[in-house]
Motif scaffolding. Structure first.
Motif, PDB file in Angstrom:
ATOM      1  N   ASP A  44      35.709  15.115   3.355  1.00 10.52           N
ATOM      2  CA  ASP A  44      34.473  15.218   3.710  1.00 10.52           C
ATOM      3  C   ASP A  44      33.569  16.336   2.969  1.00 10.52           C
ATOM      4  OD1 ASP A  44      35.169  17.545   5.012  1.00 10.52           O
ATOM      5  OD2 ASP A  44      34.822  16.732   7.036  1.00 10.52           O
TER       6      ASP A  44
ATOM      7  N   SER B 218      30.700  18.656   4.676  1.00  9.32           N
ATOM      8  CA  SER B 218      29.330  18.263   4.890  1.00  9.32           C
ATOM      9  C   SER B 218      29.283  17.003   5.895  1.00  9.32           C
ATOM     10  CB  SER B 218      28.609  17.746   3.479  1.00  9.32           C
ATOM     11  OG  SER B 218      29.641  16.598   2.947  1.00  9.32           O
ATOM     12  N   GLY B 219      30.246  16.901   6.685  1.00 10.22           N
ATOM     13  CA  GLY B 219      30.195  15.656   7.852  1.00 10.22           C
ATOM     14  C   GLY B 219      30.956  14.868   7.816  1.00 10.22           C
ATOM     15  N   PRO B 220      31.007  13.811   8.236  1.00  7.68           N
ATOM     16  CA  PRO B 220      31.784  12.679   8.071  1.00  7.68           C
ATOM     17  C   PRO B 220      32.020  12.239   6.643  1.00  7.68           C
ATOM     18  CG  PRO B 220      30.379  12.112  10.044  1.00  7.68           C
ATOM     19  CD  PRO B 220      29.696  13.226   9.131  1.00  7.68           C
TER      20      PRO B 220
ATOM     21  N   ALA C 140      30.483   5.890   7.410  1.00  7.37           N
ATOM     22  CA  ALA C 140      31.173   7.239   7.586  1.00  7.37           C
ATOM     23  C   ALA C 140      32.432   6.708   8.376  1.00  7.37           C
ATOM     24  CB  ALA C 140      30.499   8.133   8.109  1.00  7.37           C
TER      25      ALA C 140
ATOM     26  N   SER D 164      35.017   8.845  10.890  1.00  6.01           N
ATOM     27  CA  SER D 164      35.210  10.269  11.625  1.00  6.01           C
ATOM     28  C   SER D 164      36.569  11.117  11.514  1.00  6.01           C
ATOM     29  CB  SER D 164      34.869  10.073  13.263  1.00  6.01           C
ATOM     30  OG  SER D 164      35.713   9.270  13.773  1.00  6.01           O
ATOM     31  N   ARG D 165      36.736  12.170  11.790  1.00 14.28           N
ATOM     32  CA  ARG D 165      37.884  12.705  11.693  1.00 14.28           C
ATOM     33  C   ARG D 165      38.955  12.162  12.749  1.00 14.28           C
ATOM     34  NH1 ARG D 165      39.464  18.022  10.160  1.00 14.28           N
ATOM     35  NH2 ARG D 165      41.373  18.852  10.958  1.00 14.28           N
TER      36      ARG D 165
END
Length: 289
Positions: free
Chosen positions: A206, A209-211, A267, A269-270
């Motif tokens: 990532d 910077s986010g997903p 995207a 997600s984690r």
């Protein structure tokens, strides 16, 4: 009155050097239990206690020896007669036995095989202690509860942990041999480490910077699956060894191919990435017969 004070001072003169009176006084003090420092330590059992603690450190090889000693002496005090509280009861209750077994298995990392195996034996023996029982052993209920407690503080998704436990836990009434006990405990620790490494990998994907891009994540997961599928995993540690084969060049190539696909970027997600990565792990775990 002055004559009386003079007679009292004269009755207790200071022992002269070489007179033997000082030695007699020290001998009398020793007879009253006030001997030398070494004698005091022996009589109080401190010497044997410290020696036993040092042997435990050498046996367990903990990652943090000072913290280990602090925990060791704390448990020694709590388990001593007259200490009060539930931990002083004999035989120890179920919560205390589980807590002590959990403490043992967490002392050393599984890569320190000798120390880890020794601690595993201590945990197994701790859970086997059951009062008047002639044949000590660990039942499936204690074994399964220990596995749940190992996985509880980890970052692994709950449904993945549940799927793993279904593979490696035993029925409540079953007797658990030591090799099964060791395999299950080790597998849980490897899952937690595998999850941590997968989290680190996602942090790289990532870029902070986010997903991360779903195409890249999926490419990395496919590469990880290929690495896991290329080896025999009768030993849980080999999962981590296979994951370590994902070098920068291999990952970079997979990520580059994913980015070349002209698709709408989505995207991942984690949480989704960790769930998919750890699911690959669980799929390869050998179930207990």
């Amino acid at each position: 009155m002055a004559a009386y004070e003079k007679r009292r001072a004269a009755a207790a003169p200071a022992p002269a050097a070489g007179s033997g009176l000082g030695e007699s006084a020290r001998a009398g003090a020793a007879a009253r239990g006030l001997g030398t420092e070494a004698e005091f330590l022996l009589q109080a059992g401190v010497t044997a206690m410290v020696r036993e603690a040092l042997l435990k450190v050498l046996e367990a090889r903990p990652e943090e020896p000072v913290a280990f000693l602090a925990d060791y002496f704390e448990k020694l005090v709590l388990s001593s007669p007259g200490a009060g509280g539930e931990a002083a009861a004999e035989p120890p209750g179920l919560p205390q036995r589980l807590a002590r077994a959990l403490w043992y298995v967490r002392l050393a990392h599984h890569s320190h095989r000798t120390a880890f195996n020794n601690n595993m034996g201590m945990a197994y023996e701790c859970l086997s202690a059951s009062g008047r029982r002639k044949r000590p052993g660990v039942d499936g209920r204690l074994y399964s509860e220990l596995l749940r407690r190992i996985c509880r503080p980890g970052a692994a998704p709950e449904d993945v942990v549940a799927a793993l436990l279904r593979k490696i836990q035993c029925r409540d009434h079953e007797a658990v041999p030591f090799d099964v006990f060791r395999y299950g405990v080790l597998t849980c620790f490897v899952l937690l480490e595998f999850t941590a490494k997968a989290g680190t990998l996602y942090d790289v994907l990532d870029g902070g910077s986010g997903p991360a891009d779903k195409r890249v994540c999926q490419a990395v997961l496919c590469t990880l699956e290929d690495a896991l599928g290329a080896s025999d995993f009768s030993v849980p540690i080999r999962y981590l060894e296979a994951g370590s084969k994902l070098g920068p060049d291999c990952l970079a190539l997979a990520m580059d191919r994913a980015l070349q696909e002209r698709k709408l970027s989505v995207a991942m997600s984690r949480e989704e990435f960790l769930k998919k990565a750890t699911a690959l792990f669980v799929a390869k775990v050998k179930p207990i017969d």
